[in-house]
Each structure stands twice: as structure tokens, then as C-alpha cells.
Write an enzyme that holds these catalytic residues in place. Structure first.
Site, short mmCIF file in Angstrom:
data_model
loop_
_atom_site.label_atom_id
_atom_site.label_comp_id
_atom_site.label_asym_id
_atom_site.label_seq_id
_atom_site.Cartn_x
_atom_site.Cartn_y
_atom_site.Cartn_z
N ARG A 147 -49.24 11.36 -37.44
CA ARG A 147 -47.87 10.82 -37.46
C ARG A 147 -47.80 9.79 -38.57
NH1 ARG A 147 -45.34 6.89 -32.77
NH2 ARG A 147 -46.20 5.27 -34.11
N TYR A 159 -39.65 1.66 -36.99
CA TYR A 159 -40.56 1.67 -35.85
C TYR A 159 -41.95 2.17 -36.27
CZ TYR A 159 -43.22 3.74 -32.26
OH TYR A 159 -44.28 4.08 -31.51
N ASP A 210 -41.81 9.79 -35.96
CA ASP A 210 -41.13 9.28 -34.76
C ASP A 210 -39.92 8.46 -35.19
OD1 ASP A 210 -40.41 8.23 -32.34
OD2 ASP A 210 -42.42 7.56 -31.78
N HIS A 212 -37.83 7.26 -33.00
CA HIS A 212 -37.75 6.25 -31.93
C HIS A 212 -36.32 5.97 -31.47
CE1 HIS A 212 -39.80 2.73 -29.90
NE2 HIS A 212 -40.65 3.72 -29.77
N GLU A 236 -39.84 13.32 -33.74
CA GLU A 236 -39.86 12.81 -32.36
C GLU A 236 -38.68 11.89 -32.06
OE1 GLU A 236 -43.64 11.14 -31.40
OE2 GLU A 236 -42.83 9.69 -30.00
N GLU A 262 -40.96 10.61 -24.08
CA GLU A 262 -41.91 9.59 -23.64
C GLU A 262 -41.28 8.63 -22.63
OE1 GLU A 262 -42.88 8.12 -27.56
OE2 GLU A 262 -41.76 6.28 -27.22
N ARG A 283 -42.63 15.40 -24.12
CA ARG A 283 -43.58 14.30 -24.27
C ARG A 283 -43.76 13.44 -23.01
NH1 ARG A 283 -45.70 12.24 -28.10
NH2 ARG A 283 -45.01 10.09 -27.86
N GLU A 339 -50.94 12.78 -28.03
CA GLU A 339 -50.97 11.57 -28.86
C GLU A 339 -52.23 10.76 -28.56
OE1 GLU A 339 -47.70 8.89 -28.06
OE2 GLU A 339 -47.85 8.00 -30.05
N TRP A 402 -34.06 0.22 -30.00
CA TRP A 402 -35.32 -0.11 -30.69
C TRP A 402 -36.17 1.16 -30.83
CZ3 TRP A 402 -40.50 -0.03 -28.74
CH2 TRP A 402 -41.44 -0.37 -29.74
#
Ligand code: EZ4
Ligand code: CO
Length: 402
Positions: A147, A159, A210, A212, A236, A262, A283, A339, A402
Site C-alpha cells: 500500500r 491519511y 487507502d 480513508h 480502499e 474496516e 475488509r 493487511e 478523517w
């Protein structure tokens, strides 16, 4: 195999962890991870004050019944705190079952479907050259899936970028940190970053990114489209997942594969995304989505729709959850990747474990149960320290994801 004792251990060997210990009448000890980054003590209290008093005397072998008891019995079901607490109990019960039968947990889950669990690592850089150096260093350590996160020139706080020579760690002790986010410079920069990475490392290295949850669906569609020439393994969390139709919109505009989940804590969070084939990778983790028992149901639903697993494995998942992820990854047919963010040396000493890394992959080991211990005396030397995830604001002060 009655549960006779239960307690919660909160420690901070480099970062905070909440760990559940269950003991049976035969003296077996099982471990669960109950860490919820930035809200740790809420889960510790949920367990200590409301769950553990209900566990004494229950048969530790009734894993599914205990799950149903804690989920249906609470009436106020789902949510990150409740599901992290249920997950901790579930992991500890699988650990106990494995130990009582003297087999590693993956055998109880149907046995190995593969020889090893492919993992991806995190490259991070304050500029493109530093990000390229970080990718090269990870390749040299054997990773074949990486990543890549990189600061946007001029300042936007992307991020996943570490500062100085520290490994990336999202939670920060002390005062809560506010960062500034700007979408447009980021959207212009990321394709340039991946053009450089592909140019440098060739077509075979699997590359991930990612976002995020920071983009709106159409912005994410643009990003996915502009990344197509660089053949990402996945993009992601491009947009917050409360609205599954956002992913349908992204899908209409790009073939870049999408990975989500996630922050999911239940199969109900991902059912529509999976059934409508709006995502490629799910995820959700054994730590935050109700333990191995519930994560397996998510994986089975995903299998029916050609969605594969790519479970969350950041450092806020303790070694207990990491072990669970590896037993899961070894045994689930539709596994794709896991991950891997290595823990600090202090964390590895507090949680000695049987899992290991070699050649871009991991294996949970053959120790009975999950194969992780918690050294309570050592954990006590690292007391809890309040720590929070940063927040993001736009340049004009507006709160952003965030
Ligand atoms: O920011 O786990 O893909 N990994 C991530 C993580 C999350 C943290 C939040 O607790 O997005 O690093
Ligand atoms: Co992520």
C-alpha cells in the site's frame, strides 16, 4: 468446560490494547482482543461491567450459543462497542476450544485452504522520493503487495503518512491532533504518484491505496478512473460506506477494484455492497465484526458473490486479533490478502505469538488455539495512556471525514 474466571487487561506497550482473558475450570486460558482505537475504555467497561458477570458457569464450548446470547440478549444490538466486546469473547472461546483439543484454530475452521496467507505492507513518504524508497525497502524485506500513501506536495495531510523516521501509527497520545485536508490537490497528485511507482517497480508488484473515506462518490469515481492505467490491486475506502449506493455510482465509472469494511461491525453493514457486487474485497475484521464466528458468515456471503476477503490488520488490532486473522485467512476459500502492519517490539514481548512472516506471507503456526499469549506481568509495566486518532478539517475549518 465451564468458564470460571474472566478479566480485562488494558495495557499500552507502544499503543493501547484491551485484552480479554477467560479461564476454565480445567485451568485453560483463552485470549480475546477488545481494542477499539481511541474508544478503548468503553469496550473495557462493556465487558467488565455488563458481559463478564454473565459468563461465569457457561460452557466454553458453546461458542455460537454464547455469541447469540450476547447479541440477541443485549436487545441493543450491533455498533462498534458491542460488537468489539462480543468479538473478544468469541476469539477467547475459539482459543479455548483449540487448546482443549490441542489443535490450532484453523483446523477447527475446516483446515488450511492454502499454504500461507499473503500479506501487504504499508509504504509511506513525505514526498514521492521517500515513498519510492519506502516501497523499495519493503520489497527487499519480501513483500510483493504494498500500500502506498504519500503527502501531497504543498501540505495536505494525506491519511497514512508517517513523519520523521517513525513507522506509521495513526493513534497519537496526548492532545487530539487536527489536520487539514484538501480534496482537489490530492485527486491531481495520486495518479502521478502511482505513475512513478509503476515506472520504478514494473507491472508485477501489487499496489494498493487507502483513501480513508475522504472522497464523495463522484470524486472517488474520478480517482478510480484516473488510476486505471496503473493497475491497482485495490482502492480502499474511497467513500464513507453508510450509503451503499455511493459504491454503485463509483462502479459505473471505473474498473479499479474496490475494498471496503474496516469500520464495519456486522454482516448488515456489508450485505448490500456484497450482494449488489459493488465491491471486490471485504475488509471486516475478526476484532471489530463480532469475532471469527460472525466474520465467517460475512466471508460465506461474499463467496457467493465472488467477493474476496482482505481483512483489516493495522496495529490497533492486537497480536491476538492478528493471529485470528491468520487462522481465518488460511482456512477461508475466498481469501485474497491480509493487511500486515508489524507491532512494536514491546507489543510483541507482551504478546508472544506463534505466527511468523516469510517471503511476503504469514502463517499462524501450529500452536494449539490462536497461538498467542499475554504476559500479564509485563503488560502491567505499560499502563493505559489516553490516545486519539486525529481529525480532519477543510482549510476553512469545516469538519471532514478523517
Ligand atoms: O486508520 O486502524 O487500512 N488501515 C487503516 C488503519 C486505520 C486505523 C484506525 O484505527 O485505515 O490504519
Ligand atoms: Co484503511
Amino acid at each position: 468446560m465451564k468458564i470460571t474466571d474472566a478479566k480485562v487487561i488494558v495495557c499500552s506497550p507502544g499503543r493501547n490494547f484491551v485484552t480479554l482473558q477467560l479461564t476454565t475450570e480445567d485451568g485453560l486460558v483463552g485470549w480475546g482482543d477488545a481494542t477499539l482505537n481511541g474508544r478503548e475504555l468503553a469496550v473495557a467497561s462493556y465487558l467488565s461491567d455488563h458481559v463478564l458477570p454473565l459468563l461465569a458457569g457457561r460452557d466454553a464450548r458453546r461458542i455460537e450459543d454464547t455469541w447469540q446470547f450476547l447479541y440477541r440478549g443485549a436487545y441493543w444490538r450491533r455498533g462498534p462497542v458491542t460488537m468489539a466486546a462480543i468479538a473478544a469473547v468469541d476469539l477467547a472461546l475459539w482459543d479455548l476450544l483449540g487448546k482443549s483439543l490441542n489443535v490450532p484454530v484453523y483446523r477447527l475452521l475446516g483446515g488450511a485452504c492454502r499454504d500461507r496467507v499473503r500479506v501487504y505492507a504499508h509504504a509511506t513518504g513525505e514526498n514521492v522520493e521517500a515513498a519510492l524508497a519506502s516501497v523499495a525497502a519493503l520489497r527487499a524485506r519480501g513483500y510483493n503487495a504494498i500500500r502506498v500513501q504519500c503527502q501531497v506536495p504543498g501540505g495536505t495531510d494525506v491519511y497514512g503518512v508517517s513523519h520523521g523516521n517513525q513507522p506509521y501509527e495513526p493513534a497519537r497520545a496526548g492532545a487530539l491532533q487536527e489536520t487539514v485536508w484538501e480534496t482537489e490537490p490530492y485527486l491531481r497528485f495520486v495518479p502521478k504518484l502511482f505513475a512513478r511507482v509503476r515506472e520504478e517497480f514494473g507491472p508485477e508488484l501489487a499496489l494498493l491505496h487507502d483513501a480513508h473515506h475522504r472522497l464523495r462518490p463522484m470524486e472517488a469515481a474520478r480517482l478510480g478512473h484516473s488510476l486505471e492505467p496503473f493497475d491497482l490491486f485495490w482502492l480502499e475506502d474511497p467513500t464513507p460506506a453508510e450509503q451503499p449506493d455511493g459504491y454503485r455510482l463509483i462502479r459505473r465509472h471505473t474498473t479499479t477494484p474496490l475494498a471496503v469494511g474496516e469500520v464495519f461491525n456486522s454482516i448488515h453493514d456489508c450485505r448490500d455492497l456484497i450482494v449488489q457486487r459493488s465491491i471486490d474485497y471485504i475488509r471486516a475484521s475478526a476484532a471489530h465484526a463480532g469475532g471469527l464466528s460472525h466474520l465467517r458468515k460475512i466471508a460465506q456471503l461474499a463467496e457467493l458473490h465472488s467477493v474476496r476477503t482482505g481483512c483489516h490488520g493495522a496495529t490497533d488490532l492486537s497480536p491476538v486479533a492478528m493471529a485470528a486473522a491468520l487462522h481465518f485467512g488460511l482456512s477461508v476459500p475466498n481469501f485474497a490478502i491480509q493487511e500486515h502492519m508489524p507491532h512494536t517490539a514491546e507489543t510483541d514481548r507482551v504478546f508472544p505469538h506463534a505466527y511468523r512472516f516469510a517471503d511476503g506471507a504469514m502463517h499462524p503456526g501450529e500452536a494449539p488455539g490462536l497461538g498467542v499469549d499475554c504476559n500479564e506481568a509485563l503488560a502491567a509495566q505499560f499502563p493505559y495512556r489516553p490516545a486519539y486518532l486525529p481529525v480532519a478539517r477543510l482549510a476553512d475549518g469545516t469538519m471532514h471525514d478523517w
